[in-house]
Design an enzyme around this catalytic site. Structure first.
Site, PDB file in Angstrom:
ATOM      1  CG  HIS A   1       0.544  -6.835   2.624  1.00  0.00           C
ATOM      2  ND1 HIS A   1       0.205  -5.754   2.061  1.00  0.00           N
ATOM      3  CD2 HIS A   1       1.866  -7.361   1.887  1.00  0.00           C
ATOM      4  CE1 HIS A   1       0.229  -5.607   0.649  1.00  0.00           C
ATOM      5  NE2 HIS A   1       1.215  -6.224   0.027  1.00  0.00           N
ATOM      6  CD  GLU A  61      -1.438  -3.774   5.725  1.00  0.00           C
ATOM      7  OE1 GLU A  61      -3.083  -3.467   5.096  1.00  0.00           O
ATOM      8  OE2 GLU A  61      -1.181  -4.710   4.848  1.00  0.00           O
ATOM      9  CG  HIS A 121      -1.757  -0.941   1.184  1.00  0.00           C
ATOM     10  ND1 HIS A 121      -2.189  -2.087   0.043  1.00  0.00           N
ATOM     11  CD2 HIS A 121      -1.237  -2.193   2.398  1.00  0.00           C
ATOM     12  CE1 HIS A 121      -3.074  -3.019   0.798  1.00  0.00           C
ATOM     13  NE2 HIS A 121      -2.466  -2.927   1.945  1.00  0.00           N
ATOM     14  CD  GLU A 171      -1.298  -9.507   4.885  1.00  0.00           C
ATOM     15  OE1 GLU A 171      -1.367  -8.547   5.619  1.00  0.00           O
ATOM     16  OE2 GLU A 171      -2.278  -9.810   3.881  1.00  0.00           O
TER      17      GLU A 171
END
Ligand SMILES: [Zn+2]
Length: 318
Positions: free
Chosen positions: A200, A145, A108, A282
């Site tokens: 992430h 995030e 992101h 993650e």
């Protein structure tokens, strides 16, 4: 350490008269030889003391360390400053990863929320199409995030550069949004990276905890062909998962992966379009209060970076 201590030679005898005379003669010869010689001796002493200082036990440990076992265990890592550890040493120009290229993909972008038109356009991901990028998730308290991924990625870059690797980030807080997921994959491909990791944190149900590593599945067509990277990516992912457990003390996800911490997916453009070994991680679930407490801690993020780094180093050294 010598065993020939005072026990064996309690009173070193003073130099004999003959010895002192010989010493004096040698000194006279040396002084008479040339003033330059004296100068040389003086400067030599100076160099010697500097060399001794730089080799003192206080010097940082060699960056090599053990690639499989992160240098700090969870029980002891709280005793040192993570930010100092990540910034104290300049990037090494040599090391076990010299010649290796690692691309780190911070998931992101903190600017994505302000660029919805740009990130919402679709891009092809081989077996379908998907949004160019997304805003990512956040903790309930609002820690984004995208801030997390960039921070961990920068820590990871420092660790890998200390090992001699050439490291490239797909974004370094230096662009207003994105890049799109297809470009993120392309950056790794064009760098001919030996390994790529996309960083992430998840946004799952509040009761779900733990980390997981996402591996590419076999995808062909539409410009994608992951068949050559499925196996090496799994090896990379397994090494990262193992090192992540050791470095952070975190458990594998309790909501996906059946306790292995590994999940294979074929719906992620960043994996589908990769031509080089690549995984996502993650690191935890931002919507879980216990995971969020870890993810928002700089000391924990350093451990996370150490775990990921350990896995990459182990993969690249074989
Ligand atoms: Zn994400």
């Amino acid at each position: 350490m010598s065993y020939a201590g005072p026990e064996f030679d309690p009173r070193p005898s003073p130099p004999s008269r003959r010895g002192r005379r010989a010493l004096l003669a040698a000194l006279v010869v040396a002084l008479a030889a040339a003033g330059v010689a004296v100068q040389r001796v003086v400067s030599g002493d100076g160099d010697g003391s500097r060399a001794a200082a730089s080799a003192s036990p206080d010097s940082p440990a060699t960056p090599g360390g053990s690639p499989e076992a992160p240098s700090k265990s969870p029980s002891t890592s709280g005793t040192s400053s993570p930010s100092a550890a990540s910034t104290a040493k300049p990037p090494a120009r040599s090391g076990p990863l010299k010649g290796k290229v690692v691309v780190i993909d911070p998931g992101h972008n903190t600017g994505n929320a302000a660029h919805t038109a740009e990130i919402n356009r679709t891009v092809r991901i081989g077996n379908g199409a998907k949004e160019c990028d997304t805003t990512g998730t956040a903790t309930n308290a609002g820690y984004a995030e995208a801030r997390f991924t960039l921070d961990v990625s920068r820590r990871l870059r420092a660790l890998l550069e200390q090992q001699g690797a050439t490291v490239k980030l797909t974004q370094d807080g230096d662009r207003p949004w994105g890049p799109c997921i297809d470009e993120r994959a392309r950056i790794g491909n064009e760098a001919e990276a030996d390994a790529v990791v996309s960083v992430h944190a998840d946004g799952s149900a509040a009761g779900a905890r733990g980390f997981h590593v996402i591996l590419p599945g076999p995808v062909t067509g539409g410009g994608a062909d992951t068949r050559g990277i499925v196996a090496p990516s799994r090896e990379l992912g397994e090494r990262i998962a193992g090192n992540f457990v050791r470095a952070t003390g975190s458990a594998p996800s309790d909501y996906v992966g059946d306790g292995t911490g590994l999940v294979t997916r074929k719906d992620l453009g960043g994996l589908n379009l990769s031509k080089v070994p690549k995984v996502f991680i993650e690191c935890g679930n931002m919507r879980n209060s216990k995971d969020a407490a870890l993810l928002t801690s700089g000391a924990w993020r350093q451990k996370a970076a150490q775990g990921i780094s350990g896995g990459i180093v182990g993969f690249l050294r074989g």
